[in-house]
Design an enzyme around this catalytic site. Structure first.
Site, mmCIF file in Angstrom:
data_model
loop_
_atom_site.group_PDB
_atom_site.id
_atom_site.type_symbol
_atom_site.label_atom_id
_atom_site.label_comp_id
_atom_site.label_asym_id
_atom_site.label_seq_id
_atom_site.Cartn_x
_atom_site.Cartn_y
_atom_site.Cartn_z
ATOM 1 N N ASP A 8 0.867 -1.177 0.000
ATOM 2 C CA ASP A 8 0.000 0.000 0.000
ATOM 3 C C ASP A 8 0.906 1.230 0.000
ATOM 4 O OD1 ASP A 8 0.936 0.337 2.584
ATOM 5 O OD2 ASP A 8 -1.029 0.316 3.534
ATOM 6 N N HIS A 9 0.313 2.392 0.231
ATOM 7 C CA HIS A 9 1.105 3.635 0.218
ATOM 8 C C HIS A 9 2.183 3.641 1.297
ATOM 9 C CE1 HIS A 9 -2.395 3.962 2.781
ATOM 10 N NE2 HIS A 9 -1.780 4.892 3.495
ATOM 11 N N CYS A 65 3.196 -2.994 4.038
ATOM 12 C CA CYS A 65 2.316 -1.868 4.358
ATOM 13 C C CYS A 65 3.095 -1.033 5.379
ATOM 14 C CB CYS A 65 0.946 -2.338 4.869
ATOM 15 S SG CYS A 65 0.991 -3.324 6.363
ATOM 16 N N GLY A 66 2.429 -0.130 6.081
ATOM 17 C CA GLY A 66 3.175 0.719 7.006
ATOM 18 C C GLY A 66 3.899 -0.080 8.076
ATOM 19 N N THR A 67 3.168 -0.996 8.694
ATOM 20 C CA THR A 67 3.756 -1.825 9.755
ATOM 21 C C THR A 67 4.085 -3.243 9.288
ATOM 22 O OG1 THR A 67 1.547 -2.563 10.383
ATOM 23 C CG2 THR A 67 2.447 -0.634 11.561
ATOM 24 N N GLY A 68 3.502 -3.667 8.197
ATOM 25 C CA GLY A 68 3.605 -5.059 7.751
ATOM 26 C C GLY A 68 2.508 -5.927 8.361
ATOM 27 N N HIS A 98 12.327 -22.472 10.194
ATOM 28 C CA HIS A 98 11.299 -23.171 10.973
ATOM 29 C C HIS A 98 9.906 -23.106 10.352
ATOM 30 C CE1 HIS A 98 13.546 -23.265 15.109
ATOM 31 N NE2 HIS A 98 14.276 -23.716 14.101
ATOM 32 N N ARG A 109 7.231 1.591 7.239
ATOM 33 C CA ARG A 109 7.467 2.711 8.152
ATOM 34 C C ARG A 109 8.300 2.286 9.361
ATOM 35 N NH1 ARG A 109 1.140 4.359 7.870
ATOM 36 N NH2 ARG A 109 1.194 5.455 5.878
ATOM 37 N N ARG A 132 11.290 -31.859 12.382
ATOM 38 C CA ARG A 132 10.145 -31.605 13.273
ATOM 39 C C ARG A 132 9.320 -30.409 12.813
ATOM 40 N NH1 ARG A 132 14.632 -29.496 15.419
ATOM 41 N NH2 ARG A 132 14.554 -27.510 16.554
ATOM 42 N N HIS A 133 9.964 -29.485 12.101
ATOM 43 C CA HIS A 133 9.235 -28.300 11.624
ATOM 44 C C HIS A 133 8.277 -28.673 10.493
ATOM 45 C CE1 HIS A 133 11.927 -26.179 14.195
ATOM 46 N NE2 HIS A 133 12.970 -26.665 13.533
HETATM 47 C C1 RB5 Z 1 -2.060 2.716 6.475
HETATM 48 O O1 RB5 Z 1 -2.094 3.954 7.116
HETATM 49 C C2 RB5 Z 1 -1.643 1.633 7.475
HETATM 50 O O2 RB5 Z 1 -2.682 1.354 8.339
HETATM 51 C C3 RB5 Z 1 -1.195 0.388 6.744
HETATM 52 O O3 RB5 Z 1 -0.118 0.713 5.910
HETATM 53 C C4 RB5 Z 1 -0.711 -0.767 7.596
HETATM 54 O O4 RB5 Z 1 0.267 -0.364 8.491
HETATM 55 C C5 RB5 Z 1 -1.741 -1.617 8.193
HETATM 56 O O5 RB5 Z 1 -1.473 -2.620 8.866
#
Ligand code: RB5
Length: 153
Positions: A8-9, A65-68, A98, A109, A132-133
């Site tokens: 995403d952005h 994404c921002g956080t993944g 694993h 981000r 085992r995995h």
């Molecule tokens: C977008 O602002 C943000 O929510 C998205 O990139 C992501 O981090 C969601 O999990």
């Protein structure tokens, strides 16, 4: 390797960097977008990359994404996808050893480019440990099969 990329952005800029590294290392890349920093909804793009992995049309995918977090949640909905949200070299390596990760989720981000580059390299180069995995992942596959069949996992 054939790899799909989606973001995403919030992950766009790091996706562009990942694309450059993958091409530099000789991989084939299918970039399903997004293609700018305009605000979009991560499921709309991540689902396209996850579907390619699920249908075995690519070997693996990197989703951002921002956080993944959102990217990993979407990808994990797809049968056969083992999506792993990784934050450092250790988790990138362990996700292969694993968990036989076939989708790497990254936070655009969260990660600096140097760290992300090392993580992607380690994730590409590290083999699955099996043993085992493998048994544990077979149990995961069994849960997925039962859910798809409407049976109690
Ligand atoms: C977008 O602002 C943000 O929510 C998205 O990139 C992501 O981090 C969601 O999990």
């Amino acid at each position: 390797m054939k790899l799909a990329l989606a973001a995403d952005h919030g992950g766009f800029s790091l996706k562009e960097a990942v694309k450059g590294w993958l091409l530099e290392w000789g991989h084939e890349v299918t970039d399903v977008g997004t293609h700018s920093t305009d605000s979009v909804d991560y499921p709309d793009y991540v689902k396209l990359a996850a579907a390619l992995v699920s249908r075995a049309e690519v070997d693996r995918a990197v989703v951002l994404c921002g956080t993944g977090i959102g990217a990993s949640m979407v990808a994990s909905k797809y049968p056969g996808v083992r999506a792993t949200l990784c934050h450092n070299i250790y988790t990138a390596r362990m996700s292969r050893l694993h968990n036989d990760s076939n989708v790497l989720a990254l936070g655009g981000r969260i990660l600096g480019e140097d760290l992300a580059r090392e993580m992607v390299k380690v994730w590409l180069d590290t083999p699955f440990d099996g043993g085992r995995h493998k048994r544990r992942l077979e149990k995961l596959g069994e849960i997925e099969r039962k859910i798809l069949e409407g049976r109690e996992p």
